[in-house]
Write a protein that holds these residues in place. Structure first.
Motif, PDB file in Angstrom:
ATOM      1  N   GLN A  12       0.840  -1.211   0.000  1.00 37.39           N
ATOM      2  CA  GLN A  12       0.000   0.000   0.000  1.00 37.39           C
ATOM      3  C   GLN A  12       0.866   1.249   0.000  1.00 37.39           C
ATOM      4  O   GLN A  12       0.541   2.250  -0.637  1.00 37.39           O
ATOM      5  N   GLN A  13       1.979   1.174   0.718  1.00 37.48           N
ATOM      6  CA  GLN A  13       2.894   2.325   0.754  1.00 37.48           C
ATOM      7  C   GLN A  13       3.514   2.559  -0.622  1.00 37.48           C
ATOM      8  O   GLN A  13       3.665   3.699  -1.054  1.00 37.48           O
ATOM      9  N   PHE A  16       1.016   4.301  -2.514  1.00 39.23           N
ATOM     10  CA  PHE A  16       0.851   5.660  -1.996  1.00 39.23           C
ATOM     11  C   PHE A  16       1.993   6.577  -2.446  1.00 39.23           C
ATOM     12  O   PHE A  16       1.793   7.764  -2.691  1.00 39.23           O
ATOM     13  N   GLU A  17       3.201   6.022  -2.564  1.00 40.59           N
ATOM     14  CA  GLU A  17       4.340   6.809  -3.050  1.00 40.59           C
ATOM     15  C   GLU A  17       4.098   7.209  -4.508  1.00 40.59           C
ATOM     16  O   GLU A  17       4.448   8.309  -4.927  1.00 40.59           O
ATOM     17  N   PHE A  57      10.207   0.450  -2.256  1.00 45.91           N
ATOM     18  CA  PHE A  57       9.248  -0.481  -1.627  1.00 45.91           C
ATOM     19  C   PHE A  57       9.034  -1.711  -2.515  1.00 45.91           C
ATOM     20  O   PHE A  57       8.940  -2.835  -2.018  1.00 45.91           O
ATOM     21  N   VAL A  97       2.268  11.244   4.859  1.00 43.67           N
ATOM     22  CA  VAL A  97       3.234  10.196   4.502  1.00 43.67           C
ATOM     23  C   VAL A  97       4.011   9.764   5.756  1.00 43.67           C
ATOM     24  O   VAL A  97       4.167   8.566   6.017  1.00 43.67           O
ATOM     25  N   LYS A 100       2.093   7.445   7.848  1.00 48.27           N
ATOM     26  CA  LYS A 100       1.978   6.108   7.255  1.00 48.27           C
ATOM     27  C   LYS A 100       3.280   5.315   7.431  1.00 48.27           C
ATOM     28  O   LYS A 100       3.247   4.120   7.713  1.00 48.27           O
ATOM     29  N   ILE A 101       4.408   5.979   7.254  1.00 50.36           N
ATOM     30  CA  ILE A 101       5.698   5.301   7.428  1.00 50.36           C
ATOM     31  C   ILE A 101       5.854   4.881   8.901  1.00 50.36           C
ATOM     32  O   ILE A 101       6.289   3.764   9.195  1.00 50.36           O
ATOM     33  N   LEU A 104       3.949   1.803   9.604  1.00 52.03           N
ATOM     34  CA  LEU A 104       4.634   0.613   9.078  1.00 52.03           C
ATOM     35  C   LEU A 104       5.767   0.195  10.011  1.00 52.03           C
ATOM     36  O   LEU A 104       5.969  -0.999  10.257  1.00 52.03           O
TER      37      LEU A 104
END
Ligand SMILES: [Fe+2]
Ligand SMILES: [Fe+2]
Length: 170
Positions: A12-13, A16-17, A57, A97, A100-101, A104
Motif C-alpha cells: 500500500q505504501q 501511496f508513493e 518499496f 506520509v 503512514k511510514i 509501518l
C-alpha cells in the motif's frame, strides 16, 4: 519472509508513493501555470523522488518474495491557486506520509520484522528532511507576501534543485 499483513502494508505504501508522485506532478503543473518554472522544477524533482521511493518499496517486496499488487492510483484533487497554497498542500501531504511510514515501522516492531524496520529507517529519517524542506519554502513564501521580485528570487533559487544523491539507491 514477512507476514501477509506487513507485505500488504508495504504494498500500500508503494502505491501511496506513486500517488505522491502523481500529486506532485499536478502541483508542478499548477506552478507552471503560475509562470514559476523554478518552483515547478522543484516540485517535478519531488515527484521523481517519490517514484524512486515507490521503487524502493517494490524492490523490498521482491527481495522478501512477497506478493506485489498493483492497485488503482487515486486522482489527486488540486485546488491550490497560489505558490504558498501549493507548498502548504505539499507539507500537509508529507505529514500524512510520515504518519503512514511510522505506522509501518510500528507494525514491523510488533511483528519482530527487524529487517523491515532497518529498511524503513531511511524513510523514517527522510520524512523529517522532507517536511523541513517544504516548511522552509513555506516560511520564505509567507515572508515575501505579494512582492513580485522576491517571488522571482525564490523561483530562481528553487530552479537549482537537483535529485538528492541518495535518491537512486532508495
Ligand atoms: Fe516518499
Ligand atoms: Fe515525500
Amino acid at each position: 519472509m514477512i507476514s501477509h499483513e506487513l507485505a500488504k502494508g508495504i504494498n500500500q505504501q508503494m502505491v501511496f508513493e506513486l500517488y505522491s508522485a502523481y500529486l506532485y506532478l499536478g502541483l508542478s503543473a499548477a506552478l507552471e501555470k503560475m509562470n514559476l518554472p523554478g518552483a515547478a522544477h522543484w516540485m517535478k524533482m519531488q515527484a521523481d523522488e517519490e517514484i524512486s521511493h515507490a521503487n524502493g518499496f517494490y524492490t523490498y517486496l521482491v527481495g522478501q518474495d512477497a506478493e506485489i499488487e498493483l492497485e488503482t492510483i487515486q486522482k489527486p484533487e488540486i485546488s491550490a491557486d497560489t505558490p504558498l497554497a501549493v507548498f502548504t498542500a505539499a507539507l500537509k501531504h508529507e505529514k500524512l506520509v510520515s504518519k503512514k511510514i511510522d505506522k509501518l515501522a510500528e507494525l514491523s516492531v510488533k511483528e519482530h520484522s527487524f529487517a523491515t524496520l532497518v529498511f524503513l529507517n531511511t524513510f523514517v529519517t527522510e520524512q523529517v528532511e522532507e517536511e523541513r524542506n517544504v516548511q522552509v519554502i513555506i516560511d520564505k513564501l509567507s515572508r515575501i507576501r505579494d512582492n513580485p521580485s522576491a517571488l522571482l528570487f525564490i523561483d530562481a533559487e528553487l530552479a537549482k534543485r537537483t535529485l538528492s544523491p541518495g535518491t537512486a539507491a532508495v
